[in-house]
Scaffold this motif. Sequence first.
Motif, PDB file in Angstrom:
ATOM      1  N   LEU A 184       0.752  -0.897  -0.051  1.00  0.00           N
ATOM      2  CA  LEU A 184      -0.454   0.089   0.267  1.00  0.00           C
ATOM      3  C   LEU A 184       0.822   1.442   0.687  1.00  0.00           C
ATOM      4  O   LEU A 184       0.823   2.121  -1.097  1.00  0.00           O
ATOM      5  N   LEU A 185       1.737   0.977   0.615  1.00  0.00           N
ATOM      6  CA  LEU A 185       2.818   2.657   0.832  1.00  0.00           C
ATOM      7  C   LEU A 185       3.174   2.587  -1.131  1.00  0.00           C
ATOM      8  O   LEU A 185       3.551   3.780  -1.142  1.00  0.00           O
ATOM      9  N   GLU A 186       3.708   1.996  -0.979  1.00  0.00           N
ATOM     10  CA  GLU A 186       4.801   1.998  -2.842  1.00  0.00           C
ATOM     11  C   GLU A 186       3.327   1.941  -4.037  1.00  0.00           C
ATOM     12  O   GLU A 186       3.708   2.990  -4.646  1.00  0.00           O
ATOM     13  N   LYS A 187       1.783   1.984  -3.545  1.00  0.00           N
ATOM     14  CA  LYS A 187       0.880   2.430  -4.514  1.00  0.00           C
ATOM     15  C   LYS A 187       1.598   3.515  -3.923  1.00  0.00           C
ATOM     16  O   LYS A 187       0.137   4.495  -4.860  1.00  0.00           O
ATOM     17  N   ASN A 188       0.509   3.722  -2.757  1.00  0.00           N
ATOM     18  CA  ASN A 188       0.676   5.269  -2.452  1.00  0.00           C
ATOM     19  C   ASN A 188       1.527   5.939  -1.395  1.00  0.00           C
ATOM     20  O   ASN A 188       1.270   5.405  -0.225  1.00  0.00           O
ATOM     21  N   PRO A 189       2.776   6.581  -1.809  1.00  0.00           N
ATOM     22  CA  PRO A 189       3.333   7.398  -0.825  1.00  0.00           C
ATOM     23  C   PRO A 189       3.458   8.165  -0.105  1.00  0.00           C
ATOM     24  O   PRO A 189       4.155   7.818   1.384  1.00  0.00           O
ATOM     25  N   GLY A 190       1.845   8.556  -0.063  1.00  0.00           N
ATOM     26  CA  GLY A 190       1.516   9.085   1.199  1.00  0.00           C
ATOM     27  C   GLY A 190       0.166   8.676   2.229  1.00  0.00           C
ATOM     28  O   GLY A 190       0.467   9.143   3.192  1.00  0.00           O
ATOM     29  N   TYR A 191       0.487   7.023   1.752  1.00  0.00           N
ATOM     30  CA  TYR A 191      -0.585   6.729   2.992  1.00  0.00           C
ATOM     31  C   TYR A 191       0.261   6.485   4.181  1.00  0.00           C
ATOM     32  O   TYR A 191       1.540   6.367   4.699  1.00  0.00           O
ATOM     33  N   LYS A 192      -0.218   6.697   5.467  1.00  0.00           N
ATOM     34  CA  LYS A 192      -0.118   6.493   6.608  1.00  0.00           C
ATOM     35  C   LYS A 192      -0.212   4.850   7.053  1.00  0.00           C
ATOM     36  O   LYS A 192      -1.051   4.745   7.902  1.00  0.00           O
ATOM     37  N   VAL A 193       0.612   4.314   7.036  1.00  0.00           N
ATOM     38  CA  VAL A 193       0.705   3.243   7.319  1.00  0.00           C
ATOM     39  C   VAL A 193       1.559   2.514   9.247  1.00  0.00           C
ATOM     40  O   VAL A 193       3.017   3.859   9.822  1.00  0.00           O
ATOM     41  N   ARG A 194       1.150   1.633  10.224  1.00  0.00           N
ATOM     42  CA  ARG A 194       1.712   1.951  11.001  1.00  0.00           C
ATOM     43  C   ARG A 194       1.389   0.399  11.239  1.00  0.00           C
ATOM     44  O   ARG A 194       0.231  -0.001  11.849  1.00  0.00           O
ATOM     45  N   TYR A 195       3.073  -0.294  11.621  1.00  0.00           N
ATOM     46  CA  TYR A 195       2.983  -1.540  12.301  1.00  0.00           C
ATOM     47  C   TYR A 195       3.540  -1.557  13.270  1.00  0.00           C
ATOM     48  O   TYR A 195       4.650  -0.890  13.765  1.00  0.00           O
ATOM     49  N   VAL A 196       2.807  -2.541  14.345  1.00  0.00           N
ATOM     50  CA  VAL A 196       3.539  -3.112  15.654  1.00  0.00           C
ATOM     51  C   VAL A 196       3.109  -4.108  16.237  1.00  0.00           C
ATOM     52  O   VAL A 196       1.629  -4.585  16.028  1.00  0.00           O
ATOM     53  N   PRO A 197       4.136  -4.898  16.440  1.00  0.00           N
ATOM     54  CA  PRO A 197       3.371  -5.987  17.287  1.00  0.00           C
ATOM     55  C   PRO A 197       2.756  -5.222  18.920  1.00  0.00           C
ATOM     56  O   PRO A 197       3.318  -4.478  19.453  1.00  0.00           O
ATOM     57  N   SER A 198       2.229  -6.032  19.578  1.00  0.00           N
ATOM     58  CA  SER A 198       1.563  -5.561  20.673  1.00  0.00           C
ATOM     59  C   SER A 198       2.346  -5.671  22.033  1.00  0.00           C
ATOM     60  O   SER A 198       1.251  -4.326  22.296  1.00  0.00           O
ATOM     61  N   GLU A 199       3.004  -5.916  21.877  1.00  0.00           N
ATOM     62  CA  GLU A 199       3.680  -6.258  22.913  1.00  0.00           C
ATOM     63  C   GLU A 199       4.672  -4.556  23.029  1.00  0.00           C
ATOM     64  O   GLU A 199       5.215  -3.697  24.008  1.00  0.00           O
ATOM     65  N   LYS A 200       5.429  -4.530  21.984  1.00  0.00           N
ATOM     66  CA  LYS A 200       5.251  -2.951  21.595  1.00  0.00           C
ATOM     67  C   LYS A 200       4.890  -1.817  21.694  1.00  0.00           C
ATOM     68  O   LYS A 200       5.119  -0.543  22.745  1.00  0.00           O
ATOM     69  N   TYR A 201       3.667  -2.446  20.729  1.00  0.00           N
ATOM     70  CA  TYR A 201       2.205  -0.861  21.631  1.00  0.00           C
ATOM     71  C   TYR A 201       1.755  -0.785  22.833  1.00  0.00           C
ATOM     72  O   TYR A 201       2.249  -0.002  23.260  1.00  0.00           O
ATOM     73  N   MET A 202       2.538  -1.882  23.667  1.00  0.00           N
ATOM     74  CA  MET A 202       2.363  -1.563  25.597  1.00  0.00           C
ATOM     75  C   MET A 202       3.529  -1.409  25.690  1.00  0.00           C
ATOM     76  O   MET A 202       3.105   0.417  26.679  1.00  0.00           O
TER      77      MET A 202
END
Length: 464
Positions: A184-202
């Motif tokens: 999705l980022l490649e298709k649309n460079p302005g896209y805001k993506v956030r990946y997070v493992p739940s342990e890191k989120y905590m």
Amino acid sequence: MNMDKNTLWQTALTKIEFTISRPNFLTWFQETGIVNIENNTVTICAPNVFVKEWLQNKYHKIIIHNLREIIPEIKDVNYIIGKAEGPSFAIFFKNHPKKKAKSIHFDHLENEDMSIKEFILDPETNLNPRYTFNNFVVGSFNELANAAAQSIINNPGTNYNPLFIYGGVGLGKTHLIQAIGNKLLEKNPGYKVRYVPSEKYMIEIVDALKNQEMNALKEKYRTVDLLIMDDIQFIARTEKMQEEFFHTFNALYEKNKQIIISSDRPPHAIATMEERLRSRFEGGMIADVGLPDIETRVTILKTKLETKKVSVPEDVIIYIAEKIKNNIRELEGALNKVIVNAELSNMPINIETAKKIITNYIASPKKFTSAKKIIKAVSEFYDINERDLINHSRKKDMVKPRQIAMYLMREELKSSYPSIGDKFGGRDHTTAIHSCEKIVQELKINSELEEEIRAIKDKILLIP
Ligand code: ADP
Ligand code: MG
């Protein structure tokens, strides 16, 4: 007890520090303290409810064990919200500079794959650029999950929202959900993506509370176009975390922003998952990732070989694919072992040496199951106390986990019924027979149970 409470806690912390990872230690223990010791009960204070719950639900055993090693008479530990006092803690943590605590990657807590760690993660998205669809093999085992992923790439936030992907360890969940983000980022460079493992989120939440940056953190998560939460099962351990996530989830959902979640099991099998979250997940698309068949395993090995400058004979590839069935990470690991061995010995790869290496690889001690590991894995999976599982606790939720533990001892270890009974507080062998029978019967009609048992077996393999 003649040791003062600050010294006691400081001593305990030096011990605890060695048993958990640095970022976890800093996050969960930094602002804790002992407020009092009375009737052999220690009361520990935590800076906020998130930390309090997590100490209670995740670290209680470690805490009580370490305190008892110092003062054996300690009976119990309580947790309250409060401020730690005494200068000793500030000094204690100053001596241990908070290095790297923020930049540690969590995407592979139990992954030995160094080739992935070499990549630098983009701090904005947290995505690993190595996870793409170009190197992702699709077979019947992940067909549904992949189809949902493709649909999201074409129309994010519409049909499959949220997408909930579950399956065993090493079967490509992280790879797939990150590949969606990268695409999705490649298709649309302005896209805001956030990946997070739940342990890191905590950890981020607790850090934000400490630094009074909670609003900024909320803002950060509630303004993305795509949120990918990996291994959500961990979050279910604490109510407050679930609540926080629930609000973020709703904020995104109402704006038709795409949410993708992964877990080691389906939503209904996460016992401590709050009902309202569960029903949110079930309102979207749920897709499982199963086990790849032999053809797919061969294809995966060949795909991996494309990026390596070695040729591996076909019979060796097939041999590896036949032997390693349950985990794509291990499949790759076995291939790497064979290649490295050939390089080190300066010999071409052939089936005879490959067989020896793979046999050793499969039999490596990390895989040995034991009664202890089964009990530990079952207790962790159902979030219950090991002692309650073993002993004659009448708590009603113990019955099924206990039957499963007995069943696994029979199946995985071929233990005799009397010895299984013995392991569970000296129960009669007929109880063990009955329990195993019950699970065998139940498995014939209950595919959810099958799923749970598979997840528990995965857990057993991860116990060192
Ligand atoms: P999980 O998150 O389910 O535990 P991962 O996504 O971490 O599993 O995958 C483990 C390893 O296997 C990774 O190195 C990943 O690139 C590889 N892998 C998993 N599934 C596939 C697939 N379908 N095609 C190619 N490689 C895969
Ligand atoms: Mg993963």
